[in-house]
Scaffold this motif. Sequence first.
Motif, PDB file in Angstrom:
ATOM      1  N   ASN A 390       0.816  -1.221   0.000  1.00 26.28           N
ATOM      2  CA  ASN A 390       0.000   0.000   0.000  1.00 26.28           C
ATOM      3  C   ASN A 390       0.852   1.275   0.000  1.00 26.28           C
ATOM      4  OD1 ASN A 390      -2.454  -1.458   0.128  1.00 26.28           O
ATOM      5  ND2 ASN A 390      -2.122  -1.767   2.348  1.00 26.28           N
ATOM      6  N   ARG A 391       2.141   1.120   0.298  1.00 24.96           N
ATOM      7  CA  ARG A 391       3.016   2.307   0.333  1.00 24.96           C
ATOM      8  C   ARG A 391       3.184   2.850  -1.098  1.00 24.96           C
ATOM      9  NH1 ARG A 391       7.042   4.362   3.718  1.00 24.96           N
ATOM     10  NH2 ARG A 391       8.728   5.414   2.606  1.00 24.96           N
ATOM     11  N   PRO A 392       2.951   4.169  -1.313  1.00 27.76           N
ATOM     12  CA  PRO A 392       3.095   4.741  -2.667  1.00 27.76           C
ATOM     13  C   PRO A 392       4.554   4.746  -3.121  1.00 27.76           C
ATOM     14  CG  PRO A 392       2.621   6.458  -1.082  1.00 27.76           C
ATOM     15  CD  PRO A 392       2.480   5.170  -0.348  1.00 27.76           C
ATOM     16  N   LYS A 393       4.758   4.459  -4.421  1.00 35.10           N
ATOM     17  CA  LYS A 393       6.099   4.399  -4.967  1.00 35.10           C
ATOM     18  C   LYS A 393       6.610   5.784  -5.330  1.00 35.10           C
ATOM     19  CE  LYS A 393       5.717  -0.276  -6.794  1.00 35.10           C
ATOM     20  NZ  LYS A 393       5.728  -1.128  -7.993  1.00 35.10           N
ATOM     21  N   ARG A 394       7.939   5.975  -5.152  1.00 37.79           N
ATOM     22  CA  ARG A 394       8.556   7.271  -5.482  1.00 37.79           C
ATOM     23  C   ARG A 394       8.539   7.460  -6.998  1.00 37.79           C
ATOM     24  NH1 ARG A 394      11.648  10.406  -2.245  1.00 37.79           N
ATOM     25  NH2 ARG A 394      13.015  11.933  -3.235  1.00 37.79           N
ATOM     26  N   LEU A 451       1.997  14.717  -6.491  1.00 39.48           N
ATOM     27  CA  LEU A 451       1.039  13.644  -6.251  1.00 39.48           C
ATOM     28  C   LEU A 451       1.598  12.641  -5.223  1.00 39.48           C
ATOM     29  CD1 LEU A 451      -0.215  12.902  -9.878  1.00 39.48           C
ATOM     30  CD2 LEU A 451      -1.665  13.622  -7.979  1.00 39.48           C
ATOM     31  N   TYR A 452       2.943  12.303  -5.336  1.00 42.20           N
ATOM     32  CA  TYR A 452       3.588  11.354  -4.418  1.00 42.20           C
ATOM     33  C   TYR A 452       3.560  11.872  -2.988  1.00 42.20           C
ATOM     34  CZ  TYR A 452       7.409   8.892  -2.065  1.00 42.20           C
ATOM     35  OH  TYR A 452       8.165   8.180  -1.157  1.00 42.20           O
ATOM     36  N   GLU A 457       1.311  11.547   2.544  1.00 41.80           N
ATOM     37  CA  GLU A 457       0.625  12.129   3.716  1.00 41.80           C
ATOM     38  C   GLU A 457      -0.572  11.269   4.116  1.00 41.80           C
ATOM     39  OE1 GLU A 457      -0.287  16.118   2.714  1.00 41.80           O
ATOM     40  OE2 GLU A 457       1.772  16.848   2.977  1.00 41.80           O
ATOM     41  N   GLU A 458      -1.363  10.871   3.115  1.00 43.88           N
ATOM     42  CA  GLU A 458      -2.520  10.024   3.404  1.00 43.88           C
ATOM     43  C   GLU A 458      -2.077   8.653   3.957  1.00 43.88           C
ATOM     44  OE1 GLU A 458      -4.663   9.825  -0.219  1.00 43.88           O
ATOM     45  OE2 GLU A 458      -5.398  11.908  -0.108  1.00 43.88           O
ATOM     46  N   SER A 462      -2.759   6.896   7.705  1.00 43.51           N
ATOM     47  CA  SER A 462      -3.417   5.586   7.855  1.00 43.51           C
ATOM     48  C   SER A 462      -2.560   4.586   8.650  1.00 43.51           C
ATOM     49  CB  SER A 462      -3.733   4.988   6.469  1.00 43.51           C
ATOM     50  OG  SER A 462      -2.500   4.725   5.777  1.00 43.51           O
ATOM     51  N   LEU A 463      -1.256   4.850   8.866  1.00 38.85           N
ATOM     52  CA  LEU A 463      -0.356   3.920   9.569  1.00 38.85           C
ATOM     53  C   LEU A 463      -0.739   3.705  11.034  1.00 38.85           C
ATOM     54  CD1 LEU A 463       3.208   4.701   8.165  1.00 38.85           C
ATOM     55  CD2 LEU A 463       2.017   2.521   8.041  1.00 38.85           C
TER      56      LEU A 463
END
Length: 468
Positions: A390-394, A451-452, A457-458, A462-463
């Motif tokens: 779920n972690r967003p990619k750089r 966007l990243y 931040e979101e 959620s963590l």
Amino acid sequence: MGDTVVPVATKRGRGRRVLKDKTPSTNETNIIAGKVSESSATPISPSSKQDSKKQQSFEKELLEMQEMLQQMRLDKEKTEELLKAKDEALKQKDEELQNRGREQEKLQVELKKLQKLKEFKPTMNLPVMKDNETKKDKKKKAGGSEKKRPSPPYILWMKDQWNEIKKTNPAAEFKETSNMLGAKWKTVSAEEKKPYEEKYHAEKEAYLQVIAKEKRESEAMRLFEEEQKQRTAMELLEQYMQFKQGAEKETKKNKKEKDPLKPKHPMSAYFLFTNDRRAALLAENKNFLEVPKITAEEWKNMTEEQKKPYEEMAKKNKEKYALEMEAYKQKKDEEAAHLMKEEEEHMKLQKQEALQLLKKKEKTDNIIKKTKQNLQKKKQNKEEKNSDPNRPKRPPSSFILFGKEARKTLQDERPGINASTLNALVSLKWKELSEEDRQFWNSQASDAMDLYKKEMEEYNKSLPAKTE
């Protein structure tokens, strides 16, 4: 006439026998010649003509004998001269041999000088390992220790049970008894085995502690020796350079240094006598080589009373020498004991220094271990973060975005192009881009980065809910 012939014949015969047995001297020949001349001076009668002929022959023989005697004298003189010449030649040869011996001694002295110049003897005290220490080191290298390895519980139990089985089976051999004990050990309960196991574990712990201590000390000494080797190497190099400079200048003989404090060995009674007698013999113009022969003969011919004062003096000197040697040996033993104490103290200091070095090394090893552990933890954290789906990619940078498009076009234009040449062409095209074209790719990268950041931040919000 018969009366006159007989005495002449007898005289002639006797004279010949005497000449054969013994050569007459000059005085005898002169007397005989005088008698003959007297007899010749007397008038010769016609009846004694035969006697005169015999006398003439006798005179001739006498003259011949005189000539022979003179010839013998000449030969004797010649032989004496030849003997003298031979003696002189022998003396010259003896002198030549003596001179050669002296020259050889000089050459040997010079050779010893050269040999001593070549030798390099460092003055520094190098660490010398004793025989016991070397044996210990060999044991340690082989993996052994001074303390014996503890025997396992089965062997401890076997020692207790061996005599009992031997009593029941006295005829059994070693192999049979060991097989019987092995079969019996399988039937022994855990409770019976427990005391042997406890004893084994206690001995094992003590053994391991001793081994750990020995290993620690050996490691410390190894570090200390390595550091000391570097120091000694530099000191040896300096000493060798000094020795090399001094060896070129040295010309004097380096005699072996004798201990001046060591008492001299006393002389025997015979040598005391020769010392007293030598001065008198040399005063009599005796040869130096003849003096020992004369003194030896005189000493043999001397009575016990004449020898007694020299023997008493030698005895007193011997007793005095024995007392001095005892004091000298005692002093040497004290010095040796003092040196041993100093060596022991020196070894203690070396061990302390070695342990300090080991402590420093252990500290550095601990720091290295901690740093490695921290790095491993960081890597694990990164892997955990990257492993979260779920972690967003750089997002990629502007150059990577441009590279994707440029690679597609280049591969279409040049099918089968090499990867290295492809990367080089992409970097060249990126450099040749104008500012407007580069701005386009930069704007795309910055939009993706915005966007990243929003997605991150979101994700971070959620963590905590996930952790709860």
